[in-house]
Design a protein around this motif. Structure first.
Motif, PDB file in Angstrom:
ATOM      1  N   MET A  93       0.828  -1.204   0.000  1.00 47.73           N
ATOM      2  CA  MET A  93       0.000   0.000   0.000  1.00 47.73           C
ATOM      3  C   MET A  93       0.867   1.260   0.000  1.00 47.73           C
ATOM      4  O   MET A  93       0.615   2.202  -0.754  1.00 47.73           O
ATOM      5  N   LEU A  94       1.891   1.266   0.842  1.00 48.19           N
ATOM      6  CA  LEU A  94       2.776   2.428   0.898  1.00 48.19           C
ATOM      7  C   LEU A  94       3.516   2.622  -0.427  1.00 48.19           C
ATOM      8  O   LEU A  94       3.604   3.732  -0.946  1.00 48.19           O
ATOM      9  N   GLY A  95       4.029   1.521  -0.964  1.00 48.26           N
ATOM     10  CA  GLY A  95       4.729   1.597  -2.237  1.00 48.26           C
ATOM     11  C   GLY A  95       3.806   1.990  -3.372  1.00 48.26           C
ATOM     12  O   GLY A  95       4.171   2.803  -4.243  1.00 48.26           O
ATOM     13  N   GLY A  96       2.596   1.421  -3.371  1.00 45.14           N
ATOM     14  CA  GLY A  96       1.636   1.754  -4.413  1.00 45.14           C
ATOM     15  C   GLY A  96       1.223   3.211  -4.362  1.00 45.14           C
ATOM     16  O   GLY A  96       1.080   3.865  -5.406  1.00 45.14           O
ATOM     17  N   LEU A  97       1.045   3.753  -3.161  1.00 50.00           N
ATOM     18  CA  LEU A  97       0.663   5.149  -3.011  1.00 50.00           C
ATOM     19  C   LEU A  97       1.774   6.077  -3.506  1.00 50.00           C
ATOM     20  O   LEU A  97       1.502   7.143  -4.078  1.00 50.00           O
ATOM     21  N   MET A  98       3.026   5.652  -3.316  1.00 53.68           N
ATOM     22  CA  MET A  98       4.164   6.477  -3.738  1.00 53.68           C
ATOM     23  C   MET A  98       4.564   6.245  -5.188  1.00 53.68           C
ATOM     24  O   MET A  98       5.413   6.979  -5.713  1.00 53.68           O
ATOM     25  N   HIS A 295      -9.770  -2.887  -9.821  1.00 60.81           N
ATOM     26  CA  HIS A 295      -8.810  -3.443  -8.864  1.00 60.81           C
ATOM     27  C   HIS A 295      -9.517  -4.160  -7.713  1.00 60.81           C
ATOM     28  O   HIS A 295      -9.019  -5.180  -7.216  1.00 60.81           O
ATOM     29  N   LEU A 296     -10.669  -3.643  -7.305  1.00 62.52           N
ATOM     30  CA  LEU A 296     -11.444  -4.349  -6.284  1.00 62.52           C
ATOM     31  C   LEU A 296     -11.883  -5.716  -6.794  1.00 62.52           C
ATOM     32  O   LEU A 296     -11.874  -6.713  -6.053  1.00 62.52           O
ATOM     33  N   SER A 297     -12.260  -5.772  -8.070  1.00 64.52           N
ATOM     34  CA  SER A 297     -12.721  -7.042  -8.638  1.00 64.52           C
ATOM     35  C   SER A 297     -11.611  -8.077  -8.685  1.00 64.52           C
ATOM     36  O   SER A 297     -11.870  -9.283  -8.672  1.00 64.52           O
ATOM     37  N   GLN A 298     -10.367  -7.609  -8.739  1.00 64.58           N
ATOM     38  CA  GLN A 298      -9.245  -8.545  -8.707  1.00 64.58           C
ATOM     39  C   GLN A 298      -9.007  -9.072  -7.300  1.00 64.58           C
ATOM     40  O   GLN A 298      -8.911 -10.281  -7.081  1.00 64.58           O
ATOM     41  N   SER A 423      -1.646   5.483  -8.770  1.00 63.37           N
ATOM     42  CA  SER A 423      -1.318   5.433  -7.336  1.00 63.37           C
ATOM     43  C   SER A 423      -2.544   5.096  -6.502  1.00 63.37           C
ATOM     44  O   SER A 423      -2.490   4.259  -5.596  1.00 63.37           O
ATOM     45  N   ILE A 424      -3.676   5.754  -6.800  1.00 65.90           N
ATOM     46  CA  ILE A 424      -4.908   5.493  -6.049  1.00 65.90           C
ATOM     47  C   ILE A 424      -5.376   4.058  -6.268  1.00 65.90           C
ATOM     48  O   ILE A 424      -5.730   3.344  -5.317  1.00 65.90           O
ATOM     49  N   SER A 425      -5.361   3.610  -7.520  1.00 67.61           N
ATOM     50  CA  SER A 425      -5.831   2.259  -7.836  1.00 67.61           C
ATOM     51  C   SER A 425      -4.959   1.196  -7.186  1.00 67.61           C
ATOM     52  O   SER A 425      -5.459   0.210  -6.641  1.00 67.61           O
ATOM     53  N   VAL A 426      -3.641   1.401  -7.256  1.00 62.25           N
ATOM     54  CA  VAL A 426      -2.716   0.432  -6.660  1.00 62.25           C
ATOM     55  C   VAL A 426      -2.857   0.425  -5.139  1.00 62.25           C
ATOM     56  O   VAL A 426      -2.786  -0.634  -4.503  1.00 62.25           O
ATOM     57  N   LEU A 427      -3.073   1.598  -4.543  1.00 57.33           N
ATOM     58  CA  LEU A 427      -3.301   1.663  -3.095  1.00 57.33           C
ATOM     59  C   LEU A 427      -4.528   0.840  -2.714  1.00 57.33           C
ATOM     60  O   LEU A 427      -4.490   0.055  -1.751  1.00 57.33           O
ATOM     61  N   ILE A 428      -5.616   1.009  -3.455  1.00 57.77           N
ATOM     62  CA  ILE A 428      -6.838   0.239  -3.193  1.00 57.77           C
ATOM     63  C   ILE A 428      -6.567  -1.258  -3.357  1.00 57.77           C
ATOM     64  O   ILE A 428      -7.017  -2.089  -2.550  1.00 57.77           O
ATOM     65  N   ASN A 429      -5.819  -1.613  -4.396  1.00 55.05           N
ATOM     66  CA  ASN A 429      -5.501  -3.013  -4.657  1.00 55.05           C
ATOM     67  C   ASN A 429      -4.769  -3.636  -3.466  1.00 55.05           C
ATOM     68  O   ASN A 429      -5.131  -4.720  -2.987  1.00 55.05           O
ATOM     69  N   TRP A 430      -3.755  -2.924  -2.973  1.00 54.42           N
ATOM     70  CA  TRP A 430      -2.956  -3.463  -1.875  1.00 54.42           C
ATOM     71  C   TRP A 430      -3.727  -3.454  -0.553  1.00 54.42           C
ATOM     72  O   TRP A 430      -3.529  -4.333   0.297  1.00 54.42           O
ATOM     73  N   ALA A 431      -4.601  -2.466  -0.366  1.00 50.73           N
ATOM     74  CA  ALA A 431      -5.415  -2.438   0.852  1.00 50.73           C
ATOM     75  C   ALA A 431      -6.314  -3.671   0.918  1.00 50.73           C
ATOM     76  O   ALA A 431      -6.459  -4.302   1.982  1.00 50.73           O
ATOM     77  N   CYS A 432      -6.897  -4.015  -0.227  1.00 54.77           N
ATOM     78  CA  CYS A 432      -7.734  -5.225  -0.272  1.00 54.77           C
ATOM     79  C   CYS A 432      -6.887  -6.486  -0.133  1.00 54.77           C
ATOM     80  O   CYS A 432      -7.325  -7.477   0.457  1.00 54.77           O
ATOM     81  N   ASN A 433      -5.686  -6.440  -0.686  1.00 57.87           N
ATOM     82  CA  ASN A 433      -4.748  -7.552  -0.537  1.00 57.87           C
ATOM     83  C   ASN A 433      -4.479  -7.807   0.945  1.00 57.87           C
ATOM     84  O   ASN A 433      -4.513  -8.947   1.427  1.00 57.87           O
ATOM     85  N   PHE A 434      -4.222  -6.721   1.671  1.00 51.24           N
ATOM     86  CA  PHE A 434      -3.990  -6.828   3.116  1.00 51.24           C
ATOM     87  C   PHE A 434      -5.222  -7.392   3.830  1.00 51.24           C
ATOM     88  O   PHE A 434      -5.107  -8.284   4.678  1.00 51.24           O
ATOM     89  N   ALA A 435      -6.386  -6.861   3.487  1.00 55.09           N
ATOM     90  CA  ALA A 435      -7.620  -7.280   4.156  1.00 55.09           C
ATOM     91  C   ALA A 435      -7.869  -8.774   3.977  1.00 55.09           C
ATOM     92  O   ALA A 435      -8.176  -9.486   4.936  1.00 55.09           O
ATOM     93  N   VAL A 436      -7.711  -9.253   2.747  1.00 57.23           N
ATOM     94  CA  VAL A 436      -7.939 -10.674   2.477  1.00 57.23           C
ATOM     95  C   VAL A 436      -6.884 -11.529   3.171  1.00 57.23           C
ATOM     96  O   VAL A 436      -7.186 -12.557   3.787  1.00 57.23           O
TER      97      VAL A 436
END
Length: 518
Positions: A93-98, A295-298, A423-436
């Motif tokens: 998430m941090l890397g994706g945001l940056m 990205h959420l669908s992934q 950046s926003i899309s990748v952040l969302i992707n990684w946030a969901c990755n963490f959640a799952v």
């Protein structure tokens, strides 16, 4: 500034220079190979934690006993291991945001090279964690390698998209996912108990994350920088021209250069769009929502429950440990084959059709996963059926949802808001990755055999949204996609073309004026 814009036409080839469309050159091949090492890194560290789960938990218990003369309790061990798995996504998430800022500040090429420092640091922590009796070192290393991979999930698709011509952009964009599947497959093969997935070598298995980074460090210096970055961001047209000539293998790059010039001229009518500005910009709200939902669908499809916990999923269905370890490698193998198959299909069938087909197949087989898990005790052969339906579920993921979200954002936005949107899309992707990654073990404990039902519901909702709103972008230039924003063709009964994003209306009018003046 290397040169003023518009002065490089004198350097272009004669009128009879060969066209640059669709040609795979040596420089392009090396650039793609080197960039895809970042994708391999991402895939390797996604899959590597699966097979040695028991060995790492044993190490946690041994380390705790070594330091405190008492074994770790079961709940603490579960929470620590869940953190160890999921903190990879926190770094992501941090890397994706940056990633957007990183790509613009350091450039696509040097940004990838610099990113390897985090992988080498993580590799060192993995290698020496066992000797230090420190599972904390593994957690920190997972955070660092997650940051590394988070940057790559922004940098690699961006670079691949920007060095490609429109007619092969889908194929090159799919190579990011192909690299991810190679990494997953390698991690699963190397994780076999007879190789590194055992009590003696599991730390080496984790530490091999340095290998893709080493390959990129040796090859990336020979690759050209992204021409679009050089011209549109740095305004170095001569450098962009030289990069194009190398990548295309011909000096006849007029079409590419003219397209970038027109996009650059359109960008002059607005300031660069940052993340906060993008979130407030009404004209870009719908494409941003589409990108986020993609990205959420992934991630909320449940695929990471398979990547992270398939070993445990298979053993809970009655499969032996050794067979479960080898069955897990089938996931990587199928991903690899299916991604190869979809590379040529991406620019023929199109992104929209492949993504919808993939989601529909995952929806059906997520239901079958629940059924086979629920009736394993009553139907003896359902333990094998669970492995089969899980693998077919992965087939449909690789068909579209695995690769398309990474490339679609770069296609839906022009250069101004592109890096912020990524950046926003990748952040969302990684946030969901963490959640799952963190929640799925708890879901398994609470829902037992019904732990996949929430993913089934998500898949249905995502399919409906994407069917209504996702446009088709295959074989279209960025300017073409941009100029058709706000042109709804729903009256013609074409839902595919309902939303195609761009900048403000003023930019659209400017681009249309440019085309009419040619």
């Amino acid at each position: 500034m290397s040169s003023s814009l518009g002065n490089s036409r004198d350097h272009l080839s004669p009128d009879n220079a060969p066209p640059s469309r669709g040609k795979i050159t040596g420089y392009l091949s090396v650039a793609v190979f080197s960039a895809v090492m970042g994708s391999v890194q991402f895939g390797y560290n996604t899959g590597v934690i699966n097979a040695p789960e028991k060995k790492i938990k044993d190490f946690m218990n041994e380390s705790h006993t070594y330091r405190y003369d008492t074994p770790i309790d079961e709940n603490t061990q579960l929470n620590l291991y869940s953190l160890l798995v999921a903190i990879f996504a926190v770094g992501g998430m941090l890397g994706g945001l940056m990633a957007g800022w990183w790509a613009d500040f350091f450039g696509r090429k040097f940004g990838m090279l610099l990113n390897n420092a985090f992988a080498f640091a993580a590799g060192g922590l993995f290698f020496f964690s066992r000797e230090a009796h420190s599972y904390e070192m593994i957690i920190v290393a997972r955070l660092l390698i997650g940051f590394n991979c988070g940057l790559y999930t922004g940098l690699t698709p961006l670079y691949l998209t920007e060095i490609a011509t429109a007619d092969i952009r889908g194929a090159l964009g799919t190579l990011h996912q192909f690299g991810v599947t190679i990494g997953i497959f390698l991690s699963q093969i190397l994780g076999f108990p007879e190789i590194f997935g055992n009590g003696e070598y599991w730390h080496i298995l984790l530490g091999l994350c340095v290998a893709p980074s080493a390959l990129q460090v040796f090859t990336m210096p020979f690759c050209p920088e992204s021409p679009r970055y050089l011209l549109l961001t740095k305004e170095k047209e001569n450098d962009a021209l030289n990069a194009l000539v190398k990548l295309r293998g011909t000096s006849g790059v007029d079409d590419d250069l003219n397209e970038m010039r027109q996009e650059h001229q359109a960008m002059q009518s607005e300031k660069k769009i940052g993340i906060l500005h993008l979130l407030k910009k009404k004209s870009l709200r719908m494409p941003l929502v589409i990108s986020i939902v993609m990205h959420l669908s992934q991630q909320l499809s449940g695929i990471n429950a398979i990547f992270y916990y398939s070993f445990k999923l298979f053993t809970s269905a009655g499969i032996s440990d050794d067979l479960a370890a080898h069955a897990t490698s089938g996931i990587g193998g199928i991903m690899l084959v299916m991604t190869l198959i979809t590379i040529p299909l991406m620019d023929r069938i199109g992104r929209r059709t492949l993504h919808l087909t993939g989601l529909a197949g995952m929806f059906v087989f997520s239901i079958l996963i629940t059924i086979t898990l629920s009736f394993t005790d009553k139907v003896p052969w359902f333990d094998t059926a669970n492995v089969v339906v899980s693998l077919v579920y992965v087939v449909f993921f690789a068909m579209g949802p695995g690769s398309i979200p990474w490339m679609i954002v770069a296609e839906l936005f022009t250069q101004g808001p592109r890096v912020s949107a990524m950046s926003i899309s990748v952040l969302i992707n990684w946030a969901c990755n963490f959640a799952v990654g963190y929640v799925f073990p708890i879901m398994q404990k609470e829902l037992n055999n019904f732990s996949f039902l929430p993913f089934t519901a998500f898949l249905l909702l995502f399919w409906i949204f994407i069917y209504v709103y996702l446009p088709e972008t295959k074989n279209r230039t960025f300017e073409d996609i941009a100029s058709s924003w706000n042109k709804s063709q729903s009256e013609a009964g074409n839902p595919q073309a309902k939303y195609i994003p761009t900048e403000d209306t003023a930019i659209v009018e400017f681009q249309q004026q440019q085309r009419s003046n040619r």
